[in-house]
Write a protein that holds these residues in place. Structure first.
Motif, short mmCIF file in Angstrom:
data_model
loop_
_atom_site.label_atom_id
_atom_site.label_comp_id
_atom_site.label_asym_id
_atom_site.label_seq_id
_atom_site.Cartn_x
_atom_site.Cartn_y
_atom_site.Cartn_z
N ASN A 1 36.13 36.09 -38.56
CA ASN A 1 37.15 35.38 -37.79
C ASN A 1 36.51 34.49 -36.73
O ASN A 1 36.29 34.92 -35.59
N PRO A 2 36.20 33.23 -37.08
CA PRO A 2 35.61 32.31 -36.10
C PRO A 2 36.66 31.61 -35.24
O PRO A 2 36.34 30.70 -34.48
N PHE A 3 37.92 32.04 -35.37
CA PHE A 3 39.03 31.36 -34.71
C PHE A 3 39.44 32.12 -33.44
O PHE A 3 39.18 33.31 -33.30
N ALA A 4 40.09 31.43 -32.53
CA ALA A 4 40.66 32.04 -31.34
C ALA A 4 41.70 31.08 -30.79
O ALA A 4 41.42 29.88 -30.63
N PHE A 5 42.86 31.59 -30.50
CA PHE A 5 43.98 30.75 -30.12
C PHE A 5 43.72 30.01 -28.81
O PHE A 5 43.47 30.63 -27.78
N GLN A 6 43.74 28.69 -28.86
CA GLN A 6 43.72 27.77 -27.72
C GLN A 6 42.39 27.71 -26.96
O GLN A 6 41.93 26.63 -26.62
N TRP A 7 41.74 28.82 -26.70
CA TRP A 7 40.58 28.82 -25.81
C TRP A 7 39.30 28.48 -26.58
O TRP A 7 38.82 29.26 -27.40
N ASP A 8 38.69 27.34 -26.26
CA ASP A 8 37.39 27.00 -26.85
C ASP A 8 36.31 28.00 -26.44
O ASP A 8 35.39 28.27 -27.21
N THR A 9 36.42 28.54 -25.24
CA THR A 9 35.38 29.42 -24.71
C THR A 9 35.42 30.82 -25.32
O THR A 9 34.56 31.65 -25.02
N LYS A 10 36.41 31.09 -26.16
CA LYS A 10 36.43 32.35 -26.90
C LYS A 10 35.68 32.25 -28.22
O LYS A 10 35.47 33.26 -28.89
N ARG A 11 35.31 31.02 -28.60
CA ARG A 11 34.79 30.79 -29.95
C ARG A 11 33.27 30.71 -29.96
O ARG A 11 32.68 29.79 -29.38
N TRP A 12 32.65 31.67 -30.63
CA TRP A 12 31.23 31.56 -30.94
C TRP A 12 31.03 30.39 -31.89
O TRP A 12 31.98 29.95 -32.57
#
Length: 333
Positions: free
Chosen positions: A180-191
């Motif tokens: 799961n490389p996704f994360a809602f809205q926050w760019d800083t949650k994404r490796w």
């Protein structure tokens, strides 16, 4: 003390991950009020995952504040728990004629609550699981309540999840690893997506697993980029897994590699191993409630910044290597 409450309503959090972190509260609510009728109300994108959840008697999907008020008036609840912290939610419960209302006294809404809880610094350092569980303190000794993180997919959900896998490239026997490389809205949650792709390739090459990517359709552009980065075939289920079958979807996986996200908490509720990469968010509050989770993060002098975008050099994610995530993942395979 609790027997006179016969009809209870819970306003669910507005996000999937928060709703998953509230599962122990919902289980605890049933143990405190064993004979009451308990209803959970919330937005469709969180309520649908609880369509088969034994601690609840009913689940209502609410699309507007006026709809919530009308629903509350019609059902004649005698006690309500407000998991979102907004003034609007508390006002809706007041106007909806719910006579007793429990929630945190935030957003200037304390006057609207009959059981207001003060949010202390100590509570803010706890897991969100404990944060929600404390809403039961006016009614029970919460130290005696088990923290149960569990969902209950039914056989129809399991059959549907299996069909989705089989129709999208699974052979029915290969071990599946969720990525799961996704994360809602926050760019800083994404490796970094190219590092997720590299981890997926290494796992496929060394262990013969099939890596499965799933999210909502709006993440299709990123999914296409990642597919172009992968050397080995993957199973692309972006936009193909309805919320209601997510628990059954997770049951098919041997491991889930993820950013801090709602899906991470669904995986925890499915009791599968998790490797979670954390960046800007507060891991002490939102780490998966699981004994099978490995968290990978970098301590920074400004951590956690809790910002959706990075104004520095994104070291909290850039410094996490492919080797580190791969090594954590292979311990579970």
């Amino acid at each position: 003390m609790t027997a006179h409450y016969k009809n209870i309503v819970v306003h669910l959090p507005n996000w999937l991950g928060d709703t998953m972190l509230a599962l122990p509260f919902l289980h605890g609510l049933r143990s405190v009020f064993p004979d009451a009728r308990i209803t959970a109300a919330g937005r469709l994108w969180v309520s649908d995952i609880l369509h088969h959840f034994p601690p609840l008697d009913a689940v209502a999907s609410i699309s507007s504040t006026s709809g919530l008020i009308n629903y509350l008036r019609g059902e004649k609840f005698d006690l309500g728990f407000l998991l979102p912290n907004s003034f609007r939610t508390a006002l809706a419960f007041k106007l909806g004629r719910v006579p007793e209302r429990a929630g945190y006294a935030l957003d200037m809404r304390g006057i609207l609550l009959t059981h207001p809880l003060k949010l202390t610094d100590a509570i803010m350092r706890e897991s969100m699981v404990e944060y929600y569980m404390r809403l039961l303190e006016p009614f029970a000794d919460i130290s005696e309540i088990p923290r149960i993180m569990k969902l209950y997919p039914d056989e129809a959900d399991r059959a549907e999840a299996r069909r989705v896998f089989l129709e999208n490239g699974w052979d029915g026997s290969s071990k599946l690893v969720g990525v799961n490389p996704f994360a809602f809205q926050w760019d800083t949650k994404r490796w970094l997506p190219e590092r997720f792709a590299e981890v997926a390739d290494r796992l496929a090459e060394r262990y013969g697993v099939r890596c499965v990517f799933s999210s909502v359709e709006k993440d299709r552009p990123l999914m296409e980029k990642i597919k172009g980065m992968c050397r080995r075939p993957i199973i692309d289920l972006v936009g193909k897994v309805p919320l209601k079958i997510l628990p059954a979807f997770m049951e098919h996986l041997s491991l889930f590699i993820t950013n801090d996200s709602g899906l991470m908490h669904v995986a925890a509720a499915a009791d599968i191993p998790i490797v979670a990469v954390f960046g800007s968010t507060d891991w002490q509050r939102t780490a998966p409630w699981s004994q099978k989770a490995t968290l990978i993060r970098r301590q920074q002098d400004h951590e956690p910044c809790m910002k959706p975008t990075c104004s520095r050099d994104f070291r909290c994610m850039n410094d996490i290597s492919v080797d580190e995530v791969f090594n954590a993942a292979e311990k579970y395979l």
